[in-house]
Design a protein around this motif. Structure first.
Motif, mmCIF file in Angstrom:
data_model
loop_
_atom_site.group_PDB
_atom_site.id
_atom_site.type_symbol
_atom_site.label_atom_id
_atom_site.label_comp_id
_atom_site.label_asym_id
_atom_site.label_seq_id
_atom_site.Cartn_x
_atom_site.Cartn_y
_atom_site.Cartn_z
ATOM 1 N N VAL A 54 -8.270 14.847 -6.173
ATOM 2 C CA VAL A 54 -8.139 13.513 -5.571
ATOM 3 C C VAL A 54 -9.435 12.717 -5.639
ATOM 4 O O VAL A 54 -9.459 11.537 -5.274
ATOM 5 N N ILE A 81 -0.212 9.002 -1.657
ATOM 6 C CA ILE A 81 -0.270 10.438 -1.920
ATOM 7 C C ILE A 81 0.971 11.102 -1.337
ATOM 8 O O ILE A 81 1.351 10.822 -0.192
ATOM 9 N N ILE A 107 2.169 15.022 -0.754
ATOM 10 C CA ILE A 107 1.900 16.461 -0.803
ATOM 11 C C ILE A 107 3.212 17.194 -0.567
ATOM 12 O O ILE A 107 3.986 16.820 0.309
ATOM 13 N N LEU A 155 -6.188 18.267 4.746
ATOM 14 C CA LEU A 155 -5.898 16.909 5.196
ATOM 15 C C LEU A 155 -7.173 16.092 5.352
ATOM 16 O O LEU A 155 -7.163 14.866 5.190
ATOM 17 N N LEU A 182 -7.998 13.949 2.540
ATOM 18 C CA LEU A 182 -7.077 12.836 2.293
ATOM 19 C C LEU A 182 -7.239 11.711 3.300
ATOM 20 O O LEU A 182 -6.474 10.744 3.282
ATOM 21 N N PHE A 197 -7.298 7.937 2.247
ATOM 22 C CA PHE A 197 -6.124 7.316 1.631
ATOM 23 C C PHE A 197 -5.261 6.633 2.694
ATOM 24 O O PHE A 197 -5.048 7.159 3.782
ATOM 25 N N SER A 250 -2.019 5.924 2.622
ATOM 26 C CA SER A 250 -0.640 6.400 2.769
ATOM 27 C C SER A 250 -0.534 7.822 2.240
ATOM 28 O O SER A 250 -0.707 8.057 1.044
ATOM 29 N N VAL A 251 -0.258 8.762 3.141
ATOM 30 C CA VAL A 251 -0.105 10.171 2.763
ATOM 31 C C VAL A 251 1.203 10.675 3.370
ATOM 32 O O VAL A 251 1.437 10.539 4.575
ATOM 33 N N THR A 252 2.064 11.236 2.542
ATOM 34 C CA THR A 252 3.325 11.824 2.994
ATOM 35 C C THR A 252 3.310 13.309 2.655
ATOM 36 O O THR A 252 2.994 13.677 1.524
ATOM 37 N N VAL A 253 3.636 14.149 3.624
ATOM 38 C CA VAL A 253 3.626 15.601 3.430
ATOM 39 C C VAL A 253 5.037 16.131 3.621
ATOM 40 O O VAL A 253 5.631 15.970 4.694
ATOM 41 N N VAL A 287 -0.912 9.750 7.991
ATOM 42 C CA VAL A 287 -0.145 10.856 7.428
ATOM 43 C C VAL A 287 1.222 10.959 8.101
ATOM 44 O O VAL A 287 1.322 10.987 9.330
#
Length: 338
Positions: free
Chosen positions: A219, A228, A230, A254, A257, A260, A262-265, A281
């Motif tokens: 990243v 992002i 994950i 995490l 990240l 960033f 916008s992070v979706t897990v 997140v």
């Protein structure tokens, strides 16, 4: 009401989510002036069919019947993909004596979507005992899915008999280490992580130093405005550590990240839909296509939970995710099999 996003110069962002069980809503994840009591009261009757949208600080909702939730006609974005998880091919106990049949139902749901997904993410436990015949059966079934490509990460059941050798031989081409990898799709960066190696039964997931070093490098070159996604098997947030429902070094991952916006897990493993929003997140766990598990702490231990045959399809399902490039937003929609 305004939603502040310090990492994106206070730009208002759109967050969409479908909550499937009021008991599973994290009270602290409903933020920025939304009345929590009112929100949960609405969710009590929403069941599996309420889509909530926060856009420009305005809260709106739409009721989706199970069939409309599967079709998600109004949520078609610039591209979409489907997550399936925990197929457990080879399992044959009273919780579900026909996991092949329920996976076929899940595939039928995918094939009935108004637009074929660009790809499918399978977040682990493809097999029950990592036997070659189980992987063969899964492969033949998923060949019938209407999707451009399928990406896989292993669950602990996929590495149980040979430390993941069979899984990597089939699905590990071009991956690093024990099977981690990344790819890009229309400006979104997807990262498949492996957190099921060398964990004790009922123990927390582990990413490990090598994978964390790779993630930092992966990243490092990306702009902070890059969305992002994950995906891994064991959840990357601490749901119920007593049952191993969490990853012990997830905070380190995490932390890489945080910059960033916008992070979706996306995770599997716990066979039920839970959701949490924490800062930038969004965490989302998927139901299984095989069998349900009890809610955290609701039983002496986790494991296959038997329900009435007519109830079973309502606790299994798939997750559809639509991406709207103009707003860098993800709409996550859970669809039950019945």
């Amino acid at each position: 009401m305004k939603i502040e996003n310090k990492q994106q110069n206070n730009r208002l962002k759109e967050i969409r989510y479908l909550a499937t069980d009021a008991d599973h809503i994290d009270h602290n994840s409903v933020t920025d002036g939304v009345d929590r009591r009112g929100f949960l009261k609405c969710m009590a009757w929403a069941g599996t069919g309420m889509l909530w949208t926060i856009s420009g600080g305005v809260l709106a909702s739409k009721i989706l019947s199970p069939t409309r939730a599967a079709a998600a006609e109004s949520l078609v974005g610039d591209f979409n993909f489907v997550q399936i998880s925990d197929s457990h091919i080879g399992f044959n106990k009273p919780a579900n004596t026909d996991v092949v049949g329920t996976l076929k139902q899940a595939i039928a749901r995918i094939n009935a979507l108004p637009a074929a997904p660009d790809f499918i993410l399978h977040t682990g436990d493809l097999s029950h005992l990592s036997e070659p015949g189980e992987f063969d059966t899964l492969h033949q079934l998923l060949k019938t899915a209407r999707a451009g490509q399928i990406f896989y990460v292993p669950g602990e059941h996929d590495v149980i008999s040979d430390n993941g050798k069979e899984f990597r031989a089939r699905y590990g081409k071009g991956t690093k280490g024990n099977g981690w990898f990344s790819f890009d799709q229309r400006g979104v960066h997807f990262i498949g992580l492996v957190n099921v190696m060398n964990i004790a039964e009922g123990g927390l997931g582990i990413l490990g130093e090598d994978q964390l070093a790779w993630l930092k490098d992966d990243v490092g070159h990306l702009s902070s405005s890059t969305p992002i996604v994950i995906f891994a098997h064991v959840p990357l947030w601490s749901i119920y550590p007593q049952w191993g429902w969490g990853t012990q070094d997830a905070e380190r991952a995490l932390g890489l990240l945080k910059r960033f916006g916008s992070v979706t897990v996306l995770n599997g493993h716990i066979h039920q839909t839970l959701k949490k929003v924490e800062g930038n997140v969004t965490f989302h766990t998927a139901t299984s296509t095989a069998f349900p598990q009890p809610k955290p702490g609701a039983a002496p231990k986790p494991g296959p939970m038997k329900v009435a045959p007519e109830i079973l399809p309502t606790v299994l399902g798939i997750t559809e995710v639509n991406y709207v490039e103009s707003s860098h937003s993800l709409a996550v929609v859970d669809a039950k099999l019945g």
